[in-house]
Scaffold this motif. Sequence first.
Motif, mmCIF file in Angstrom:
data_model
loop_
_atom_site.group_PDB
_atom_site.id
_atom_site.type_symbol
_atom_site.label_atom_id
_atom_site.label_comp_id
_atom_site.label_asym_id
_atom_site.label_seq_id
_atom_site.Cartn_x
_atom_site.Cartn_y
_atom_site.Cartn_z
ATOM 1 N N ILE A 1 0.359 -3.380 4.264
ATOM 2 C CA ILE A 1 0.865 -1.753 3.497
ATOM 3 C C ILE A 1 0.742 -0.940 2.291
ATOM 4 O O ILE A 1 0.684 -2.355 1.414
ATOM 5 C CB ILE A 1 2.541 -1.942 4.230
ATOM 6 C CG1 ILE A 1 3.161 -3.116 3.164
ATOM 7 C CG2 ILE A 1 1.915 -2.164 5.112
ATOM 8 C CD1 ILE A 1 4.363 -2.997 3.801
ATOM 9 N N ARG A 2 1.393 -0.167 2.802
ATOM 10 C CA ARG A 2 0.957 0.822 1.173
ATOM 11 C C ARG A 2 2.263 1.250 1.062
ATOM 12 O O ARG A 2 2.404 2.519 1.798
ATOM 13 C CB ARG A 2 0.282 1.845 0.488
ATOM 14 C CG ARG A 2 0.161 2.282 -0.295
ATOM 15 C CD ARG A 2 -1.077 2.856 -1.104
ATOM 16 N NE ARG A 2 -1.365 4.590 -0.075
ATOM 17 C CZ ARG A 2 -1.840 4.607 1.101
ATOM 18 N NH1 ARG A 2 -3.425 3.463 1.188
ATOM 19 N NH2 ARG A 2 -2.038 5.976 1.225
ATOM 20 N N LEU B 1 0.150 2.213 7.093
ATOM 21 C CA LEU B 1 0.281 0.601 8.350
ATOM 22 C C LEU B 1 -1.085 0.537 7.912
ATOM 23 O O LEU B 1 -1.363 1.174 9.319
ATOM 24 C CB LEU B 1 1.571 0.363 9.439
ATOM 25 C CG LEU B 1 1.057 -0.883 9.948
ATOM 26 C CD1 LEU B 1 0.996 -2.528 9.095
ATOM 27 C CD2 LEU B 1 2.055 -1.007 11.268
ATOM 28 N N TYR B 2 -2.196 -0.456 6.987
ATOM 29 C CA TYR B 2 -3.488 -0.010 7.937
ATOM 30 C C TYR B 2 -3.316 -1.226 8.922
ATOM 31 O O TYR B 2 -2.752 -2.431 8.872
ATOM 32 C CB TYR B 2 -3.859 -1.205 7.017
ATOM 33 C CG TYR B 2 -4.625 -1.064 5.836
ATOM 34 C CD1 TYR B 2 -5.269 0.179 5.166
ATOM 35 C CD2 TYR B 2 -2.546 -0.745 4.719
ATOM 36 C CE1 TYR B 2 -5.259 1.089 4.209
ATOM 37 C CE2 TYR B 2 -3.322 0.102 3.779
ATOM 38 C CZ TYR B 2 -4.142 1.474 3.557
ATOM 39 O OH TYR B 2 -4.133 2.050 2.376
ATOM 40 N N TYR B 3 -3.765 -1.250 10.764
ATOM 41 C CA TYR B 3 -3.236 -1.232 11.366
ATOM 42 C C TYR B 3 -4.583 -1.554 12.714
ATOM 43 O O TYR B 3 -5.200 -0.886 12.566
ATOM 44 C CB TYR B 3 -2.887 -0.318 12.212
ATOM 45 C CG TYR B 3 -1.636 -0.137 13.362
ATOM 46 C CD1 TYR B 3 -0.634 -1.758 13.054
ATOM 47 C CD2 TYR B 3 -1.727 0.085 14.437
ATOM 48 C CE1 TYR B 3 -0.565 -1.775 14.617
ATOM 49 C CE2 TYR B 3 -1.231 -0.202 15.921
ATOM 50 C CZ TYR B 3 -0.420 -1.403 15.662
ATOM 51 O OH TYR B 3 0.001 -2.022 16.936
ATOM 52 N N SER B 4 -4.685 -2.206 13.505
ATOM 53 C CA SER B 4 -5.117 -2.336 15.048
ATOM 54 C C SER B 4 -4.112 -2.952 15.640
ATOM 55 O O SER B 4 -3.813 -3.815 15.639
ATOM 56 C CB SER B 4 -6.544 -3.205 14.716
ATOM 57 O OG SER B 4 -7.329 -3.443 15.602
ATOM 58 N N PRO B 5 -4.933 -2.173 17.034
ATOM 59 C CA PRO B 5 -3.929 -3.118 18.168
ATOM 60 C C PRO B 5 -3.912 -3.736 18.379
ATOM 61 O O PRO B 5 -5.281 -4.979 18.627
ATOM 62 C CB PRO B 5 -4.016 -1.600 19.138
ATOM 63 C CG PRO B 5 -5.860 -1.437 18.716
ATOM 64 C CD PRO B 5 -6.329 -1.283 17.468
ATOM 65 N N GLN B 6 -2.921 -4.698 18.954
ATOM 66 C CA GLN B 6 -3.639 -6.240 20.216
ATOM 67 C C GLN B 6 -3.835 -7.492 18.640
ATOM 68 O O GLN B 6 -4.472 -8.157 18.939
ATOM 69 C CB GLN B 6 -3.652 -5.930 20.985
ATOM 70 C CG GLN B 6 -3.232 -4.960 22.297
ATOM 71 C CD GLN B 6 -3.858 -4.622 23.386
ATOM 72 O OE1 GLN B 6 -5.118 -5.508 23.416
ATOM 73 N NE2 GLN B 6 -3.600 -3.957 24.662
ATOM 74 N N THR C 1 0.010 -7.337 0.956
ATOM 75 C CA THR C 1 -0.927 -8.436 2.169
ATOM 76 C C THR C 1 0.074 -9.326 2.731
ATOM 77 O O THR C 1 0.636 -9.957 2.393
ATOM 78 C CB THR C 1 -1.576 -8.845 2.441
ATOM 79 O OG1 THR C 1 -2.365 -9.652 1.429
ATOM 80 C CG2 THR C 1 -3.058 -7.330 1.195
ATOM 81 N N GLU C 2 -0.374 -10.176 3.818
ATOM 82 C CA GLU C 2 -0.640 -10.850 3.692
ATOM 83 C C GLU C 2 1.342 -10.839 5.032
ATOM 84 O O GLU C 2 2.573 -10.296 4.550
ATOM 85 C CB GLU C 2 -0.012 -12.108 3.073
ATOM 86 C CG GLU C 2 -0.750 -13.074 2.772
ATOM 87 C CD GLU C 2 -2.182 -13.019 3.283
ATOM 88 O OE1 GLU C 2 -1.834 -13.707 4.247
ATOM 89 O OE2 GLU C 2 -3.234 -12.178 2.709
#
Length: 214
Positions: A60-61, A9-14, A68-69
């Motif tokens: 995600i991968r 999961l390509y992620y950034s908080p909040q 994406t989306e």
Amino acid sequence: MSDPERVTLYYSPQTRATGTRVLLEELDAPYDLHVLNMKASEQREPSYLAVNPLGKVPAIRYGDAFVTEQVAITIYLGDLFSQAGLTPALGDTLRGPYLRWIAYYGSSFEPALMDRFMQREPAPVTQSPYADYDTMLGALEVQLAKGPYLLGERMTAADILWGVAFSWTMMFGIVPKKDVFVRYSGRITSRPAFQRINAADAEMAAQHASAAST
């Protein structure tokens, strides 16, 4: 190398990615985070733009598949980890309504919210993807009043998407705190998965802010 049996999961908080991480927890799915510090503009670096040219999270991968989306990711993960029981199967009478309300999030809710937040005049009702703001929100109010979940008695992956979204849109005053919305969102945000991720997000966001200031 990443484990092909685990979701990245390509992620950034909040951000919108929070809802996807909560969904992964609810699905009991094995996953790893690829964290991007948006305060340092890491989402605009070429390595991530190769994943999502818009520079947005979540993405995600899974194995060789990149998705994406947020709407597509919700459907994909729910089907991929269908053993969790959060996705109506093909042939289930709830499958159509399930897809309808997930698609409604991206095609109607988000565009309406952005117009309202930016104080932009919406397109004429005959040309607008969401008719008008009150009509769009009113349809949700009617559906959620049937409760306790979007599809009645059964909680699905769609409720994770919507429950988290209502939480942050009401927090910022974009969506009014009507009783039906507050009760619905509370059913999702009071669950252990959301509580865990919300606490982890707060800690990660503080670390990113500290790193950006040094």
